[in-house]
Design a protein around this motif. Sequence first.
Motif, PDB file in Angstrom:
ATOM      1  N   GLU A  98       8.702   8.285 -23.581  1.00 36.69           N
ATOM      2  CA  GLU A  98       7.430   7.568 -23.697  1.00 36.69           C
ATOM      3  C   GLU A  98       7.650   6.070 -23.880  1.00 36.69           C
ATOM      4  OE1 GLU A  98       4.728  11.064 -25.879  1.00 36.69           O
ATOM      5  OE2 GLU A  98       5.489   9.346 -27.004  1.00 36.69           O
ATOM      6  N   SER A  99       8.640   5.715 -24.676  1.00 33.98           N
ATOM      7  CA  SER A  99       8.856   4.302 -25.001  1.00 33.98           C
ATOM      8  C   SER A  99       9.663   3.558 -23.946  1.00 33.98           C
ATOM      9  CB  SER A  99       9.573   4.182 -26.357  1.00 33.98           C
ATOM     10  OG  SER A  99      10.853   4.787 -26.300  1.00 33.98           O
ATOM     11  N   PHE A 100      10.244   4.257 -22.988  1.00 34.22           N
ATOM     12  CA  PHE A 100      11.075   3.591 -21.988  1.00 34.22           C
ATOM     13  C   PHE A 100      10.215   2.672 -21.128  1.00 34.22           C
ATOM     14  CE2 PHE A 100      13.420   3.246 -17.986  1.00 34.22           C
ATOM     15  CZ  PHE A 100      14.664   2.872 -18.451  1.00 34.22           C
ATOM     16  N   LEU A 101      10.485   1.385 -21.181  1.00 33.81           N
ATOM     17  CA  LEU A 101       9.743   0.345 -20.448  1.00 33.81           C
ATOM     18  C   LEU A 101       8.248   0.370 -20.766  1.00 33.81           C
ATOM     19  CD1 LEU A 101      11.514   0.331 -16.943  1.00 33.81           C
ATOM     20  CD2 LEU A 101      12.001  -1.042 -18.969  1.00 33.81           C
TER      21      LEU A 101
ATOM     22  N   GLY B 151       0.810  -1.206   0.000  1.00 31.31           N
ATOM     23  CA  GLY B 151       0.000   0.000   0.000  1.00 31.31           C
ATOM     24  C   GLY B 151       0.842   1.255   0.000  1.00 31.31           C
ATOM     25  N   ASN B 152       2.003   1.193   0.667  1.00 29.47           N
ATOM     26  CA  ASN B 152       2.887   2.357   0.705  1.00 29.47           C
ATOM     27  C   ASN B 152       3.541   2.621  -0.642  1.00 29.47           C
ATOM     28  OD1 ASN B 152       2.350   2.822   3.398  1.00 29.47           O
ATOM     29  ND2 ASN B 152       4.090   1.621   4.125  1.00 29.47           N
ATOM     30  N   GLN B 153       3.544   1.636  -1.537  1.00 33.88           N
ATOM     31  CA  GLN B 153       4.150   1.817  -2.848  1.00 33.88           C
ATOM     32  C   GLN B 153       3.270   2.665  -3.767  1.00 33.88           C
ATOM     33  OE1 GLN B 153       7.304   0.762  -3.642  1.00 33.88           O
ATOM     34  NE2 GLN B 153       7.347   0.270  -1.466  1.00 33.88           N
ATOM     35  N   VAL B 154       1.978   2.704  -3.476  1.00 37.37           N
ATOM     36  CA  VAL B 154       1.051   3.399  -4.375  1.00 37.37           C
ATOM     37  C   VAL B 154       1.402   4.877  -4.515  1.00 37.37           C
ATOM     38  CG1 VAL B 154      -1.353   4.043  -4.774  1.00 37.37           C
ATOM     39  CG2 VAL B 154      -0.791   1.733  -3.989  1.00 37.37           C
ATOM     40  N   PRO B 155       1.542   5.635  -3.428  1.00 41.40           N
ATOM     41  CA  PRO B 155       1.894   7.054  -3.609  1.00 41.40           C
ATOM     42  C   PRO B 155       3.269   7.247  -4.230  1.00 41.40           C
ATOM     43  CG  PRO B 155       1.943   6.443  -1.287  1.00 41.40           C
ATOM     44  CD  PRO B 155       1.313   5.308  -2.004  1.00 41.40           C
ATOM     45  N   ARG B 156       4.198   6.332  -3.955  1.00 39.38           N
ATOM     46  CA  ARG B 156       5.535   6.453  -4.548  1.00 39.38           C
ATOM     47  C   ARG B 156       5.477   6.235  -6.058  1.00 39.38           C
ATOM     48  NH1 ARG B 156       6.461   4.284   0.609  1.00 39.38           N
ATOM     49  NH2 ARG B 156       8.084   5.390   1.781  1.00 39.38           N
ATOM     50  N   LYS B 157       4.691   5.259  -6.490  1.00 37.73           N
ATOM     51  CA  LYS B 157       4.532   5.020  -7.930  1.00 37.73           C
ATOM     52  C   LYS B 157       3.836   6.207  -8.592  1.00 37.73           C
ATOM     53  CE  LYS B 157       3.455   0.999  -9.548  1.00 37.73           C
ATOM     54  NZ  LYS B 157       2.764  -0.276  -9.837  1.00 37.73           N
TER      55      LYS B 157
ATOM     56  N   GLY C  50      -0.586   4.422 -13.546  1.00 36.63           N
ATOM     57  CA  GLY C  50      -0.047   4.432 -14.900  1.00 36.63           C
ATOM     58  C   GLY C  50       1.337   3.830 -15.016  1.00 36.63           C
ATOM     59  N   LEU C  51       2.032   3.648 -13.895  1.00 35.25           N
ATOM     60  CA  LEU C  51       3.370   3.081 -13.947  1.00 35.25           C
ATOM     61  C   LEU C  51       3.252   1.567 -14.094  1.00 35.25           C
ATOM     62  CD1 LEU C  51       6.109   4.525 -13.806  1.00 35.25           C
ATOM     63  CD2 LEU C  51       6.316   3.733 -11.452  1.00 35.25           C
ATOM     64  N   ARG C  52       3.860   1.013 -15.131  1.00 34.67           N
ATOM     65  CA  ARG C  52       3.708  -0.396 -15.470  1.00 34.67           C
ATOM     66  C   ARG C  52       4.707  -1.299 -14.759  1.00 34.67           C
ATOM     67  NH1 ARG C  52      -0.941   0.873 -16.588  1.00 34.67           N
ATOM     68  NH2 ARG C  52      -1.659   1.128 -18.742  1.00 34.67           N
ATOM     69  N   CYS C  53       5.504  -0.760 -13.871  1.00 43.01           N
ATOM     70  CA  CYS C  53       6.472  -1.562 -13.134  1.00 43.01           C
ATOM     71  C   CYS C  53       6.707  -0.906 -11.787  1.00 43.01           C
ATOM     72  CB  CYS C  53       7.793  -1.679 -13.912  1.00 43.01           C
ATOM     73  SG  CYS C  53       8.563  -0.078 -14.268  1.00 43.01           S
ATOM     74  N   ASP C  54       7.512  -1.533 -10.962  1.00 37.28           N
ATOM     75  CA  ASP C  54       7.866  -0.955  -9.672  1.00 37.28           C
ATOM     76  C   ASP C  54       8.654   0.339  -9.885  1.00 37.28           C
ATOM     77  OD1 ASP C  54       8.214  -1.439  -6.587  1.00 37.28           O
ATOM     78  OD2 ASP C  54      10.220  -0.934  -7.350  1.00 37.28           O
TER      79      ASP C  54
ATOM     80  N   GLN D 124      11.000   1.697  -8.185  1.00 31.65           N
ATOM     81  CA  GLN D 124      12.443   1.540  -7.990  1.00 31.65           C
ATOM     82  C   GLN D 124      13.081   0.834  -9.183  1.00 31.65           C
ATOM     83  OE1 GLN D 124      12.125  -0.410  -4.120  1.00 31.65           O
ATOM     84  NE2 GLN D 124      13.126   1.352  -3.169  1.00 31.65           N
ATOM     85  N   ASP D 125      12.390  -0.171  -9.729  1.00 30.38           N
ATOM     86  CA  ASP D 125      12.914  -0.868 -10.903  1.00 30.38           C
ATOM     87  C   ASP D 125      13.021   0.075 -12.096  1.00 30.38           C
ATOM     88  OD1 ASP D 125      13.076  -3.209  -9.473  1.00 30.38           O
ATOM     89  OD2 ASP D 125      11.151  -3.996 -10.191  1.00 30.38           O
ATOM     90  N   TYR D 126      12.052   0.973 -12.235  1.00 30.18           N
ATOM     91  CA  TYR D 126      12.068   1.933 -13.337  1.00 30.18           C
ATOM     92  C   TYR D 126      13.323   2.800 -13.249  1.00 30.18           C
ATOM     93  CZ  TYR D 126      10.408   5.579 -16.530  1.00 30.18           C
ATOM     94  OH  TYR D 126      10.288   6.486 -17.567  1.00 30.18           O
ATOM     95  N   LEU D 127      13.553   3.401 -12.087  1.00 26.82           N
ATOM     96  CA  LEU D 127      14.709   4.282 -11.927  1.00 26.82           C
ATOM     97  C   LEU D 127      16.009   3.488 -11.972  1.00 26.82           C
ATOM     98  CD1 LEU D 127      13.411   6.690  -9.135  1.00 26.82           C
ATOM     99  CD2 LEU D 127      13.731   7.202 -11.556  1.00 26.82           C
ATOM    100  N   ARG D 128      16.024   2.294 -11.377  1.00 28.81           N
ATOM    101  CA  ARG D 128      17.235   1.478 -11.376  1.00 28.81           C
ATOM    102  C   ARG D 128      17.628   1.097 -12.805  1.00 28.81           C
ATOM    103  NH1 ARG D 128      15.408  -2.254  -8.408  1.00 28.81           N
ATOM    104  NH2 ARG D 128      15.964  -1.286  -6.421  1.00 28.81           N
ATOM    105  N   THR D 129      16.643   0.735 -13.618  1.00 29.36           N
ATOM    106  CA  THR D 129      16.934   0.371 -15.004  1.00 29.36           C
ATOM    107  C   THR D 129      17.459   1.563 -15.783  1.00 29.36           C
ATOM    108  OG1 THR D 129      15.169  -1.290 -14.952  1.00 29.36           O
ATOM    109  CG2 THR D 129      15.960  -0.609 -17.118  1.00 29.36           C
TER     110      THR D 129
END
Length: 202
Positions: free
Chosen positions: A70-73, A37-43, A97-101, A103-108
């Motif tokens: 736009e095309s990234f991930l 649940g805490n991930q929702v506001p972060r995403k 709207g974020l299709r992944c975690d 942290q994974d988005y920024l890490r990638t």
Amino acid sequence: LAPPAAPYTTPGATAVSRHQARALRARSHPLARERDGNQVPRKLLLQSAIQAQLSYCNEFKNELMTRWLESFLGHEHLRATRTGDMTSTIKYRGLDGLRCDWQDYLRTMLSSGPQQYTVRYRVGTPDLMPRQNSESASTATATGEEPPWAAASRSRRNNPYLKDQGPQYKEYTETIEPRRVARGLMQIRAQLAQEWLHDLRI
């Protein structure tokens, strides 16, 4: 030797490994649900930062960066559409709207190296955004005077040498640095977080 342990089973379910069973129990734990649940506001923060950056790119007519981000991930649905010379509007207004975690988005993005692109455009391609509401257009209509670029444009159209040359194209190379883009998104995300804290009085 003791016989191997039987796989964990639940009534009416197929057998699963002990590792899978531990993962299922971990996800069903109240603390795990609270973390999710805490991930929702972060995403949502990162999603908003991406959409804000896309709006900035549109306003400054940076088409290459707009398409890349736009095309990234696979986040083409977060695109922003230009509505004027320096204005744009976002199309997706959902909260997931974020299709992944996040942290994974920024890490990638942070782990990606520089990417080089060749941009090719036709010389004389006009900006097709509507200008009828701009101050210069309304002034020209009111006074009956031509805008300053009209004479030069008419001269190019009437120049026989330019007509014989046919369409001309120019190319240039541009490098996108994903790490720099990621740092920009994190700065926007931090700024939005401060604004949300102020608005919500948390």
